[in-house]
Design an enzyme around this catalytic site. Structure first.
Site, PDB file in Angstrom:
ATOM      1  N   GLY A  46       0.844  -1.177   0.000  1.00  0.00           N
ATOM      2  CA  GLY A  46       0.000   0.000   0.000  1.00  0.00           C
ATOM      3  C   GLY A  46       0.884   1.232   0.000  1.00  0.00           C
ATOM      4  O   GLY A  46       2.047   1.169   0.414  1.00  0.00           O
ATOM      5  N   GLN A  51       3.202   9.990   1.177  1.00  0.00           N
ATOM      6  CA  GLN A  51       4.479   9.262   1.237  1.00  0.00           C
ATOM      7  C   GLN A  51       5.364   9.521   0.029  1.00  0.00           C
ATOM      8  O   GLN A  51       6.534   9.142   0.018  1.00  0.00           O
ATOM      9  CB  GLN A  51       4.226   7.747   1.339  1.00  0.00           C
ATOM     10  CG  GLN A  51       3.599   7.325   2.650  1.00  0.00           C
ATOM     11  CD  GLN A  51       3.373   5.826   2.666  1.00  0.00           C
ATOM     12  OE1 GLN A  51       2.376   5.332   2.167  1.00  0.00           O
ATOM     13  NE2 GLN A  51       4.313   5.089   3.238  1.00  0.00           N
ATOM     14  N   CYS A  90       5.400   0.038   7.417  1.00  0.00           N
ATOM     15  CA  CYS A  90       5.238   1.231   6.594  1.00  0.00           C
ATOM     16  C   CYS A  90       6.490   1.484   5.753  1.00  0.00           C
ATOM     17  O   CYS A  90       7.601   1.440   6.283  1.00  0.00           O
ATOM     18  CB  CYS A  90       4.958   2.435   7.497  1.00  0.00           C
ATOM     19  SG  CYS A  90       4.548   3.924   6.589  1.00  0.00           S
ATOM     20  N   LEU A  91       6.287   1.745   4.467  1.00  0.00           N
ATOM     21  CA  LEU A  91       7.419   2.024   3.580  1.00  0.00           C
ATOM     22  C   LEU A  91       8.185   3.276   4.018  1.00  0.00           C
ATOM     23  O   LEU A  91       9.354   3.432   3.677  1.00  0.00           O
ATOM     24  CB  LEU A  91       6.934   2.208   2.139  1.00  0.00           C
ATOM     25  CG  LEU A  91       6.396   0.952   1.443  1.00  0.00           C
ATOM     26  CD1 LEU A  91       5.781   1.309   0.105  1.00  0.00           C
ATOM     27  CD2 LEU A  91       7.494  -0.078   1.264  1.00  0.00           C
ATOM     28  N   HIS A 132      -4.775   1.749   7.214  1.00  0.00           N
ATOM     29  CA  HIS A 132      -3.421   2.308   7.347  1.00  0.00           C
ATOM     30  C   HIS A 132      -3.226   3.460   6.354  1.00  0.00           C
ATOM     31  O   HIS A 132      -2.699   4.527   6.719  1.00  0.00           O
ATOM     32  CB  HIS A 132      -2.402   1.187   7.104  1.00  0.00           C
ATOM     33  CG  HIS A 132      -0.975   1.607   7.144  1.00  0.00           C
ATOM     34  ND1 HIS A 132      -0.119   1.277   8.177  1.00  0.00           N
ATOM     35  CD2 HIS A 132      -0.227   2.338   6.266  1.00  0.00           C
ATOM     36  CE1 HIS A 132       1.085   1.795   7.934  1.00  0.00           C
ATOM     37  NE2 HIS A 132       1.052   2.431   6.771  1.00  0.00           N
ATOM     38  N   GLU A 133      -3.677   3.251   5.104  1.00  0.00           N
ATOM     39  CA  GLU A 133      -3.487   4.292   4.072  1.00  0.00           C
ATOM     40  C   GLU A 133      -4.342   5.520   4.361  1.00  0.00           C
ATOM     41  O   GLU A 133      -3.905   6.654   4.172  1.00  0.00           O
ATOM     42  CB  GLU A 133      -3.790   3.736   2.675  1.00  0.00           C
ATOM     43  CG  GLU A 133      -2.967   2.540   2.245  1.00  0.00           C
ATOM     44  CD  GLU A 133      -1.487   2.647   2.536  1.00  0.00           C
ATOM     45  OE1 GLU A 133      -0.946   3.769   2.524  1.00  0.00           O
ATOM     46  OE2 GLU A 133      -0.862   1.604   2.787  1.00  0.00           O
ATOM     47  N   HIS A 136      -2.718   7.670   6.765  1.00  0.00           N
ATOM     48  CA  HIS A 136      -1.678   8.498   6.146  1.00  0.00           C
ATOM     49  C   HIS A 136      -2.277   9.807   5.613  1.00  0.00           C
ATOM     50  O   HIS A 136      -1.657  10.867   5.699  1.00  0.00           O
ATOM     51  CB  HIS A 136      -1.018   7.771   4.970  1.00  0.00           C
ATOM     52  CG  HIS A 136       0.170   6.944   5.328  1.00  0.00           C
ATOM     53  ND1 HIS A 136       1.299   7.468   5.916  1.00  0.00           N
ATOM     54  CD2 HIS A 136       0.428   5.621   5.171  1.00  0.00           C
ATOM     55  CE1 HIS A 136       2.186   6.501   6.106  1.00  0.00           C
ATOM     56  NE2 HIS A 136       1.681   5.367   5.666  1.00  0.00           N
TER      57      HIS A 136
HETATM   58 NI    NI Z   1       2.522   3.496   5.712  1.00  0.00          NI
END
Ligand code: NI
Length: 175
Positions: A46, A51, A90-91, A132-133, A136
């Site tokens: 995701g 991000q 998380c990236l 989660h997204e 963000h």
């Molecule tokens: Ni994340």
């Protein structure tokens, strides 16, 4: 198509709420495609626009469950049920994971890439990733919700329960 640089914690863009998309233009579709490429290149499941330093309410999710990629524009959680603890990664925070409360079942409203309003229900890990997204997009990171954080080298070994299993089947690098 292009691959964006992924913003890493503690860049303040990650804690800044994103603005709604006012119209689904060709540019929005291009951003979605580039985000999907970026997510894939990073082995993620995701990715949200903040991000990649774009403060718009856009995200992509692909948890590789056979259901394909989901493009989210202006997504809102209308309803959620049955909170459970599970693994978030998380990236933007590489190598860190956390047991994070998320709804098992959600009802989501969003725009699709044709600008149509759609509503759907989702469950399980895909629902976790969507939550989660959307966090963000509100400038919220999983680290502020997790009840326990761990580095990937501290993750439970396989055969020690559900989280180990999910971690094994989940591309490290997260969402
Ligand atoms: Ni994340």
């Amino acid at each position: 198509m292009a691959i964006y640089d992924i913003v890493k914690f503690p860049n303040p863009v990650l804690t800044t709420p994103a603005s709604p998309v006012s119209r689904v233009t060709q540019n929005v579709v291009r951003v979605l495609e580039n985000m999907a490429e970026t997510m894939k290149a990073a082995n993620g499941i995701g990715l949200a626009a903040p991000q990649v330093n774009i403060l718009k309410r856009i995200a992509v999710v692909d948890v590789e469950d056979g259901k394909g990629r989901l493009d989210l524009i202006n997504p809102v959680i209308l309803e959620g049920r049955d909170e459970e603890l599970g693994p978030d990664g998380c990236l933007s925070i590489p190598g860190l994971y956390g047991d994070t409360p998320r709804f098992k079942w959600i009802r989501v409203q969003m725009w699709d890439r044709n600008g149509m309003h759609v509503e759907f229900e989702e469950t399980g890990f895909r629902a976790r990733c969507i939550q989660h997204e959307i966090d963000h997009l509100d400038g919220i990171l999983f680290t502020s919700k997790a009840v326990r954080l761990y580095r990937d080298d501290m993750a439970p070994q396989s055969g020690k329960g559900r989280r180990g299993a999910v971690m094994k089947s989940t591309p490290l690098g997260g969402q």
